[in-house]
Design a protein around this motif. Structure first.
Motif, PDB file in Angstrom:
ATOM      1  N   ALA A   1       1.116  -1.253   0.169  1.00 33.50           N
ATOM      2  CA  ALA A   1      -0.021   0.251  -0.132  1.00 33.50           C
ATOM      3  C   ALA A   1       0.828   1.339   0.074  1.00 33.50           C
ATOM      4  O   ALA A   1       0.605   2.493  -0.765  1.00 33.50           O
ATOM      5  N   HIS A   2       1.572   1.614   1.146  1.00 33.18           N
ATOM      6  CA  HIS A   2       2.716   2.163   0.972  1.00 33.18           C
ATOM      7  C   HIS A   2       2.661   3.099  -0.014  1.00 33.18           C
ATOM      8  O   HIS A   2       4.106   3.850  -0.736  1.00 33.18           O
ATOM      9  N   ALA A   3       4.076   1.318  -0.952  1.00 31.23           N
ATOM     10  CA  ALA A   3       4.845   1.357  -2.610  1.00 31.23           C
ATOM     11  C   ALA A   3       3.983   1.889  -3.771  1.00 31.23           C
ATOM     12  O   ALA A   3       3.805   2.936  -3.919  1.00 31.23           O
ATOM     13  N   TYR A   4       2.979   1.444  -3.511  1.00 32.54           N
ATOM     14  CA  TYR A   4       1.832   1.782  -4.189  1.00 32.54           C
ATOM     15  C   TYR A   4       1.371   4.008  -4.334  1.00 32.54           C
ATOM     16  O   TYR A   4       0.965   4.690  -5.237  1.00 32.54           O
ATOM     17  N   SER A   5       0.826   3.818  -2.779  1.00 35.16           N
ATOM     18  CA  SER A   5       0.701   5.224  -2.782  1.00 35.16           C
ATOM     19  C   SER A   5       1.515   6.533  -3.238  1.00 35.16           C
ATOM     20  O   SER A   5       1.284   7.444  -3.073  1.00 35.16           O
ATOM     21  N   LEU A   6       3.019   6.109  -3.235  1.00 35.77           N
ATOM     22  CA  LEU A   6       4.311   6.868  -2.977  1.00 35.77           C
ATOM     23  C   LEU A   6       4.179   7.136  -5.118  1.00 35.77           C
ATOM     24  O   LEU A   6       4.902   7.969  -5.230  1.00 35.77           O
ATOM     25  N   HIS A   7       3.722   6.380  -5.225  1.00 32.00           N
ATOM     26  CA  HIS A   7       3.961   6.283  -7.410  1.00 32.00           C
ATOM     27  C   HIS A   7       2.821   7.109  -7.546  1.00 32.00           C
ATOM     28  O   HIS A   7       1.448   6.524  -8.115  1.00 32.00           O
ATOM     29  N   PRO A   8       2.997   8.257  -8.250  1.00 32.52           N
ATOM     30  CA  PRO A   8       1.782   8.635  -9.381  1.00 32.52           C
ATOM     31  C   PRO A   8       1.016   7.874 -10.551  1.00 32.52           C
ATOM     32  O   PRO A   8      -0.360   8.506 -11.307  1.00 32.52           O
ATOM     33  N   GLY A   9       2.250   6.591 -10.421  1.00 31.76           N
ATOM     34  CA  GLY A   9       1.170   6.067 -11.558  1.00 31.76           C
ATOM     35  C   GLY A   9      -0.098   4.366 -11.550  1.00 31.76           C
ATOM     36  O   GLY A   9      -0.282   4.142 -12.065  1.00 31.76           O
ATOM     37  N   PHE A  10      -0.077   4.728  -9.904  1.00 30.42           N
ATOM     38  CA  PHE A  10      -0.941   3.636  -8.917  1.00 30.42           C
ATOM     39  C   PHE A  10      -1.711   3.927  -8.009  1.00 30.42           C
ATOM     40  O   PHE A  10      -1.547   6.012  -7.653  1.00 30.42           O
ATOM     41  N   LYS A  11      -3.157   4.541  -8.838  1.00 30.77           N
ATOM     42  CA  LYS A  11      -4.243   4.847  -7.376  1.00 30.77           C
ATOM     43  C   LYS A  11      -4.562   3.408  -7.062  1.00 30.77           C
ATOM     44  O   LYS A  11      -5.608   2.693  -7.161  1.00 30.77           O
TER      45      LYS A  11
END
Length: 320
Positions: A31-41
């Motif tokens: 969750a943390h990793a996805y939240s930091l990446h602008p290419g994922f929500k």
């Protein structure tokens, strides 16, 4: 603006969402990793324990679901992270069949049962999609540099390797086997030495003798995790010794030195301590997944390689 993919996270436990929180220095959860990446929500969490999913969603965003089917039908995510218990991975992947899933991250191991691992590997979804497996050290730059150094013979010929682990050969030991396989190449099982059940009744902790390329001997040493946590790797080369300590958060490099006490003898002395970025491995994994989806980078930890690791583990279990 780069393309943004909708992410569904199946499972809301430690590795999915609970090991860290927004703003933490380390990135220890999907969750943390996805939240930091602008290419994922993140669009939602699914967990049989609805309260866990609710807590995860309150921290990381997305909606709450108790079943995989609900998450898939209502959110229609393009990317999936499978963060459920090991023995449920195959069933979860089966539930993704026929959905518009482009890829995602599968938690290691592929499965506990070898037949289930094979089923995941040959499933049309996985064969068609872009899925990476979270053998975390494979994504970390310092370990990639170590692999490059080995291949360029920077430390001279490899002499011997010993790895220490606990908490089940499949669950945790597969991390070590993955490192052996990825760093050094082909791994052959020579002999199983001992077995202790320190984790579950279906996943023994096994010590074994293995053989690496060029007939280099490799020792896999099981340490009872009920005593303490242990995950270390000790590599001896002609010109150096490299130790992975603190589960891989540090690499210690030793160089040759003439003994100051015993004339004519050569010893090893500390040269440097490398602090790795293992604490951000999931951020690297998410970045690698995105780049693969966008055609910018090949995967760094594939399902096929994870199955090769599972096969080695199975050979160790069945060996005498």
């Amino acid at each position: 603006m780069e393309k943004q993919y909708k992410v569904g996270i199946i499972g809301a436990g430690n590795i999915a969402a609970r090991f860290d929180e927004p703003g933490s220095k380390d990135v220890l959860t999907h969750a943390h990793a996805y939240s930091l990446h602008p290419g994922f929500k993140i669009c939602g969490f699914a967990d049989v324990d609805e309260e866990k999913a609710r807590v995860a969603a309150s921290q990381w965003g997305g909606r709450v679901y108790q079943t995989v089917d609900e998450l898939l039908s209502r959110e229609q995510p393009e990317i999936i992270s499978v963060c459920t218990p090991d023995e449920t991975h195959a069933e979860v992947v089966k539930q993704l069949k026929g959905k518009n899933i482009l890829g995602g991250i599968l938690e290691k191991p592929l499965a506990v049962d070898f037949a289930d691992a094979r089923a995941i590997t040959v499933s049309p979804l996985v064969k068609k999609g872009k899925f990476v497996v979270n053998y975390s050290r494979l994504f970390v730059p310092e370990f990639q540099k170590l692999r490059q150094d080995y291949r360029q013979v920077a430390y001279g010929r490899l002499v011997s390797v010993t790895g220490y682990y606990g908490k089940g050969l499949i669950h945790n030991g597969s991390h070590m086997i993955s490192l052996f396989h990825w760093l050094f190449g082909n791994v052959k099982v020579v002999k199983k030495l001992s077995t202790v059940y320190d984790y579950t009744k279906t996943d023994p902790n096994v010590s074994a003798i293995l053989q690496l390329p060029d007939k280099v001997m490799c020792f896999l040493c099981a340490v009872d995790s009920r005593l303490y946590t242990m995950f270390e790797l000790d590599m001896f080369f002609e010109k150096a010794r490299v130790r992975m300590v603190e589960s891989g958060h540090k690499l210690e490099v030793y160089e040759l030195e003439r003994s100051k006490r015993y004339s004519g003898y050569t010893t090893m002395s500390p040269k440097e301590v490398i602090t790795t970025s293992l604490g951000r491995s999931l951020a690297f994994a998410v970045e690698n997944l995105y780049n693969w989806l966008e055609g910018k980078q090949p995967p760094l930890s594939t399902v096929g390689e994870a199955f090769a690791v599972q096969r080695i583990c199975q050979d160790i279990i069945l060996s005498k």
